[in-house]
Write a protein that holds these residues in place. Structure first.
Motif, PDB file in Angstrom:
ATOM      1  N   VAL A   1       0.837  -1.200   0.000  1.00  0.00           N
ATOM      2  CA  VAL A   1       0.000   0.000   0.000  1.00  0.00           C
ATOM      3  C   VAL A   1       0.871   1.248   0.000  1.00  0.00           C
ATOM      4  O   VAL A   1       0.595   2.215  -0.710  1.00  0.00           O
ATOM      5  CB  VAL A   1      -0.948  -0.007   1.210  1.00  0.00           C
ATOM      6  N   ALA A   2       1.925   1.238   0.800  1.00  0.00           N
ATOM      7  CA  ALA A   2       2.841   2.384   0.839  1.00  0.00           C
ATOM      8  C   ALA A   2       3.416   2.662  -0.547  1.00  0.00           C
ATOM      9  O   ALA A   2       3.537   3.814  -0.967  1.00  0.00           O
ATOM     10  CB  ALA A   2       3.965   2.126   1.836  1.00  0.00           C
ATOM     11  N   GLN A   3       3.738   1.605  -1.276  1.00  0.00           N
ATOM     12  CA  GLN A   3       4.281   1.768  -2.618  1.00  0.00           C
ATOM     13  C   GLN A   3       3.233   2.342  -3.562  1.00  0.00           C
ATOM     14  O   GLN A   3       3.522   3.216  -4.374  1.00  0.00           O
ATOM     15  CB  GLN A   3       4.784   0.421  -3.154  1.00  0.00           C
ATOM     16  N   GLU A   4       1.997   1.869  -3.439  1.00  0.00           N
ATOM     17  CA  GLU A   4       0.936   2.367  -4.312  1.00  0.00           C
ATOM     18  C   GLU A   4       0.663   3.847  -4.064  1.00  0.00           C
ATOM     19  O   GLU A   4       0.416   4.604  -4.999  1.00  0.00           O
ATOM     20  CB  GLU A   4      -0.343   1.554  -4.102  1.00  0.00           C
ATOM     21  N   LEU A   5       0.716   4.268  -2.818  1.00  0.00           N
ATOM     22  CA  LEU A   5       0.471   5.675  -2.502  1.00  0.00           C
ATOM     23  C   LEU A   5       1.547   6.585  -3.107  1.00  0.00           C
ATOM     24  O   LEU A   5       1.311   7.765  -3.343  1.00  0.00           O
ATOM     25  CB  LEU A   5       0.396   5.874  -0.989  1.00  0.00           C
ATOM     26  N   LYS A   6       2.730   6.032  -3.329  1.00  0.00           N
ATOM     27  CA  LYS A   6       3.800   6.801  -3.974  1.00  0.00           C
ATOM     28  C   LYS A   6       3.673   6.791  -5.495  1.00  0.00           C
ATOM     29  O   LYS A   6       4.301   7.594  -6.178  1.00  0.00           O
ATOM     30  CB  LYS A   6       5.164   6.228  -3.587  1.00  0.00           C
ATOM     31  N   ASN A   7       2.864   5.864  -6.008  1.00  0.00           N
ATOM     32  CA  ASN A   7       2.732   5.685  -7.455  1.00  0.00           C
ATOM     33  C   ASN A   7       1.670   6.652  -7.984  1.00  0.00           C
ATOM     34  O   ASN A   7       0.592   6.256  -8.394  1.00  0.00           O
ATOM     35  CB  ASN A   7       2.351   4.238  -7.762  1.00  0.00           C
ATOM     36  N   SER A   8       1.995   7.939  -7.940  1.00  0.00           N
ATOM     37  CA  SER A   8       0.985   8.962  -8.187  1.00  0.00           C
ATOM     38  C   SER A   8       0.911   9.425  -9.641  1.00  0.00           C
ATOM     39  O   SER A   8       0.072  10.240  -9.982  1.00  0.00           O
ATOM     40  CB  SER A   8       1.255  10.175  -7.287  1.00  0.00           C
TER      41      SER A   8
END
Length: 411
Positions: free
Chosen positions: A61-68
């Motif tokens: 999830v942390a990675q997805e939140l950075k995938n903006s």
């Protein structure tokens, strides 16, 4: 892409998509057309939600939140920084101890002239500006509310100029009729930092320091991709947007139209509104009644999306809805599965960047004319950490937590 205009009577995580957020099947009957937009939890999604409910942010999830997604150039909109590539407000500004000491020694003051204070977005902007300025020893002498009336805001600008602050932060209601008033700010020797919008005829360095915006086009692209991921590219979808040219909505609508134009088998049923509440509710009822094959809908921001949700509930239907911006009501709709995805702004951190822009200007440092804050991609599976980020709080409302727990209980 086929465009159909409706005559109205009343004027996930990308990484998990393959396992849990694929487009769902439909069930058609004479009564309703149903699409489930938030499938029941799988073993993987239940694990993720349980970790988030326990206060953790799983690595996926942390990675997805950075995938903006990438920041987009300014759109062709009156007053908007047309064609300018934005700087990334999340990484640009840096202050040394010496910089902060110089700022505190300057005894600077600030005024904030808002378009409205009637929503979470302006309050978060003001909070971000105010908290950041405090670190630099810069005092806010006043915050005004124009109640979305250009004449009131012109008066607010003139009143704020008479108070002689060192800098004024503002978001214009009308970028054309208010241009002369905003030009008066620099003439009075006061620095000016814009939120989202620039009046026509003003230029950076001469009339203002810079403008800080959300990645409105990128936010929309995320929401549209999530919509099409769920309904497919041979579907009929709805598009409701504001009838008047309001800068950020125009940017979003342009991004929506560009995104869907690539799909020749996609049919778009379009309608407009001037009021984002009752009129959108009525529009949605009419659209879903006249076009029972509509499988999904995009709306330019969360307030009209919430009305679309209320309308589909009243009709006993459940289509896929995606939107932009995040607040307590739209977050609850996400938790319950009525909104599938949201390309969210970061209003608090926009305020931080606006305050930092002014501080750089006071220090004589270079400030690019245009900044954006990256998209926060929100789905039910990253809702808790995304909500904390967007709303700048560690407290997630109890009804949102309860809705997510209920999803888990159904597994």
């Amino acid at each position: 892409m086929k465009i159909a205009k409706t005559r109205l009577a009343t004027s996930a995580l990308a990484v998990l998509a393959a396992t849990s957020l694929t487009a769902c099947g439909t069930q058609t009957s004479a009564v309703s057309h149903t699409v489930t937009s938030f499938p029941g939890p799988t073993r993987l999604t239940t694990k993720i939600l349980n970790e988030e409910l326990a206060g953790k942010t799983p690595p996926i999830v942390a990675q997805e939140l950075k995938n903006s997604g990438k920041l987009l150039k300014g759109e062709v909109v009156p007053g908007y920084p047309n064609g300018t590539t934005p700087g990334n407000a999340a990484t640009y500004f840096h202050f040394t101890a010496s910089d902060i000491a110089r700022l505190k020694a300057g005894h600077y003051t600030a005024g904030i002239v808002m378009h409205t204070m009637g929503a979470a977005w302006p309050h978060l902007q003001v909070e971000g500006i105010t908290n950041t300025l405090k670190k630099f020893g810069i005092r806010v002498i006043g915050v005004t509310d124009a109640h979305m009336d250009p004449a009131t805001q012109v008066n607010n600008v003139e009143t704020m100029i008479s108070e002689h602050p060192s800098v004024i932060f503002s978001i214009p209601v009308n970028e054309i009729t208010e241009a002369t008033a905003y030009k008066s700010i620099s003439k009075a020797g006061i620095k000016l930092v814009f939120m989202d919008n620039v009046p026509v005829g003003l230029t950076p360095e001469k009339n203002y320091v810079d403008v800080v915006s959300a990645n409105d086009g990128g936010n929309t692209i995320f929401a549209v991709k999530q919509l099409l991921k769920r309904v497919g590219t041979h579907a009929t979808i709805g598009d409701q947007t504001l009838a008047t040219d309001y800068f950020s909505v125009v940017v979003r609508q342009n991004a929506f139209e560009k995104a869907v134009s690539h799909y020749s088998h996609l049919t778009v049923i379009k309608s407009t509104f001037t009021s984002p509440t009752q009129q959108v509710y009525n529009n949605t009822v009419d659209m879903l009644t006249a076009h029972p094959n509509i499988r999904g809908m995009w709306l330019a921001w969360d307030t009209p999306a919430e009305e679309a949700v209320a309308a589909e509930k009243a009709l006993g239907k459940h289509i896929v809805i995606t939107t932009n911006d995040l607040g307590p009501i739209s977050a609850l709709d996400l938790a319950e599965g009525y909104i599938s995805a949201d390309g969210a702004q970061q209003p608090y951190y926009q305020g931080v960047a606006e305050a930092e822009s002014a501080a750089y200007a006071f220090l004589g440092k270079k400030v690019p004319p245009y900044f954006e804050w990256p998209t926060i991609p929100v789905t039910p599976l990253d809702l808790i950490p995304a909500y904390r980020r967007v709303m700048h709080t560690q407290t997630v409302p109890a009804d949102i937590i309860q809705a997510l727990r209920q999803r888990i209980a159904k597994s």
